[in-house]
Design a protein around this motif. Structure first.
Motif, short mmCIF file in Angstrom:
data_model
loop_
_atom_site.label_atom_id
_atom_site.label_comp_id
_atom_site.label_asym_id
_atom_site.label_seq_id
_atom_site.Cartn_x
_atom_site.Cartn_y
_atom_site.Cartn_z
N MET A 63 0.81 -1.22 0.00
CA MET A 63 0.00 0.00 0.00
C MET A 63 0.84 1.27 0.00
O MET A 63 0.30 2.38 0.04
N ASN A 64 2.15 1.13 -0.04
CA ASN A 64 3.03 2.30 -0.12
C ASN A 64 2.74 3.06 -1.42
O ASN A 64 2.95 2.52 -2.51
N PRO A 65 2.27 4.29 -1.34
CA PRO A 65 1.88 5.02 -2.56
C PRO A 65 3.05 5.39 -3.46
O PRO A 65 2.85 5.78 -4.62
N TYR A 66 4.28 5.25 -2.96
CA TYR A 66 5.45 5.64 -3.74
C TYR A 66 6.12 4.45 -4.44
O TYR A 66 7.17 4.62 -5.06
N LEU A 67 5.53 3.27 -4.35
CA LEU A 67 6.12 2.11 -5.00
C LEU A 67 6.14 2.27 -6.52
O LEU A 67 5.15 2.70 -7.12
N LYS A 68 7.27 1.91 -7.11
CA LYS A 68 7.40 1.89 -8.56
C LYS A 68 7.24 0.45 -9.03
O LYS A 68 7.45 -0.50 -8.25
N PRO A 69 6.89 0.23 -10.30
CA PRO A 69 6.72 -1.15 -10.80
C PRO A 69 7.90 -2.06 -10.50
O PRO A 69 7.73 -3.21 -10.09
N GLU A 70 9.13 -1.53 -10.67
CA GLU A 70 10.31 -2.37 -10.43
C GLU A 70 10.46 -2.76 -8.96
O GLU A 70 11.12 -3.75 -8.64
N ASP A 71 9.85 -1.99 -8.05
CA ASP A 71 9.90 -2.30 -6.62
C ASP A 71 9.11 -3.56 -6.28
O ASP A 71 9.28 -4.13 -5.20
N LEU A 72 8.24 -3.97 -7.19
CA LEU A 72 7.38 -5.13 -6.94
C LEU A 72 8.09 -6.46 -7.21
O LEU A 72 7.64 -7.51 -6.75
N LEU A 73 9.18 -6.41 -7.94
CA LEU A 73 9.78 -7.64 -8.46
C LEU A 73 10.36 -8.56 -7.39
O LEU A 73 10.34 -9.78 -7.54
N LYS A 74 10.91 -8.01 -6.32
CA LYS A 74 11.50 -8.83 -5.26
C LYS A 74 10.47 -9.27 -4.22
O LYS A 74 10.77 -9.99 -3.29
N GLY A 75 9.21 -8.80 -4.41
CA GLY A 75 8.15 -9.18 -3.50
C GLY A 75 7.62 -8.01 -2.69
O GLY A 75 8.21 -6.93 -2.67
N VAL A 76 6.52 -8.25 -2.02
CA VAL A 76 5.86 -7.24 -1.19
C VAL A 76 5.17 -7.93 -0.03
O VAL A 76 5.00 -9.15 -0.02
N THR A 77 4.76 -7.14 0.95
CA THR A 77 3.91 -7.66 2.00
C THR A 77 2.55 -6.96 1.94
O THR A 77 2.48 -5.74 1.78
N PHE A 78 1.50 -7.76 2.03
CA PHE A 78 0.13 -7.26 2.06
C PHE A 78 -0.38 -7.19 3.51
O PHE A 78 -1.52 -6.79 3.75
N ALA A 79 0.45 -7.61 4.44
CA ALA A 79 0.04 -7.75 5.85
C ALA A 79 -0.44 -6.43 6.43
O ALA A 79 0.08 -5.35 6.11
#
Length: 350
Positions: free
Chosen positions: A96-112
């Motif tokens: 939910m970080n509003p500043y995430l860029k597409p490439e930031d998603l590649l190593k994974g994220v937490t939805f917690a």
């Protein structure tokens, strides 16, 4: 001569692989994807209309740069530490970080989302993101990967990433009281375990193939529970609550083992209860001094907005404490847990 060259090449490859393992570099797990509650939340609650926030000091005082990021600890949390162990990154971003860029998603994220649980009522009471809504965000995440990086990259992430599911504490400690007219302690713990299994099945349907599920923790031993239910002088663990956690685990473990045999991929039950309970019972064995109070404030009831920079009682050395506030462990305690568990479980998902 050719045989010597082949032998030399084999030795080089073995050495490179050994060094990669030693350094935590991992070529087979492209990303870490996490669902769950505050143990794994790295900032998803920051912009929600909820009281369960921690994006202010002294939270984050031991985080790189001393920033309060929305992690319910003095520093990093298990989602970060596991990502580092996998050689992916030192920190795992909140989806939910509003500043995430597409490439930031590649190593994974937490939805917690801190305060959530398997019971939909838990998230409703706390005004946070339910684990079931986290699945909806996960579908959105995969769509973004497909749009920016292609179908093949999305397929690689689904099939080879490590997926972690961590929940149940808020259900057991809080929501059960609102559900006591429908369930006794045993049946509610069983309902939660069955919900966890259903969650794993839904995640598997969406393409996840390497899934680990944390057991319930000894939530009856967190400082808040000791203060409220442990006796004014003794402040012992809330044993009925720990028994519910054990019942949840007793139901969940064999169910996940069966699912592992039934579904393709790897489904892991990860026993966190025993490690944390042993740390709490024998803190000096692990290098801790305090196990029954949190570092923040007086450590008895302090959590979220009660843990603030105006409170003059916060300890200076978080690493001496197992708990940061009255509910959540310190980064050092998390590190001990992760180090103890990953050696045992991670080799099964490579």
């Amino acid at each position: 001569m050719m045989k010597l060259q082949i032998l030399w090449l084999a030795l080089v490859l073995i050495t490179v692989e050994a060094n990669a393992v030693k350094q935590g570099i991992n070529a087979t797990i492209p990303a870490l994807i996490v669902f769950g509650d505050s143990i794994m939340d790295t900032g998803n609650n920051n912009n929600l209309p909820t009281l369960l926030k921690c994006n202010f000091p002294p939270y984050g005082k031991d985080y790189p740069g001393g920033f309060a990021t929305g992690r319910f600890s003095d520093g990093r949390v298990p989602s970060d530490l596991i990502a580092e162990k996998l050689g992916l990154a030192k920190t795992l971003p909140a989806y939910m970080n509003p500043y995430l860029k597409p490439e930031d998603l590649l190593k994974g994220v937490t939805f917690a989302s801190g305060g959530t649980g398997y019971d939909p009522l838990t998230a409703k009471i706390m005004s946070v993101i339910s684990v079931w809504d986290q699945l909806i965000y996960f579908k959105e995440y995969i769509s973004k990967i497909k749009r920016h990086f292609g179908e093949e990259k999305a397929k690689e992430i689904l099939e080879h990433s490590f997926f972690l599911v961590v929940s149940s504490s808020n259900d057991l400690a809080h929501t059960y009281l609102a559900q006591a007219h429908r369930y006794d302690r045993t049946s509610y713990a069983n309902f939660l375990a069955d919900s966890a299994v259903h969650f794993v099945k839904e995640l598997h349907k969406l393409g996840a193939r390497k899934i680990g599920v944390f057991s319930a923790v000894p939530v009856g031993c967190v400082p808040l529970q000791r203060t409220v239910f442990g006796g004014f002088f003794t402040r012992g663990c809330n044993q009925p609550l720990n028994n519910m956690a054990k019942q949840f685990n007793a139901r969940l473990s064999p169910a996940l083992d069966s699912l592992d045999k039934e579904l393709d991929g790897v489904i892991l039950y990860i026993n966190v209860y025993d490690t944390l309970f042993d740390m709490i019972q024998h803190p000096k064995k692990y290098g801790f001094e305090v196990a029954d109070k949190g570092c923040c404030g007086k450590g008895l009831l302090t959590i979220s907005y009660m843990c603030n920079s105006l409170n003059p009682f916060t300890c200076s050395n978080s690493s001496a404490y197992i708990f940061w506030d009255s509910y959540h462990p310190t980064e050092r305690a998390y590190q001990v847990i992760v180090d103890n568990l990953l050696e045992k479980y991670l080799s099964k998902v490579y």
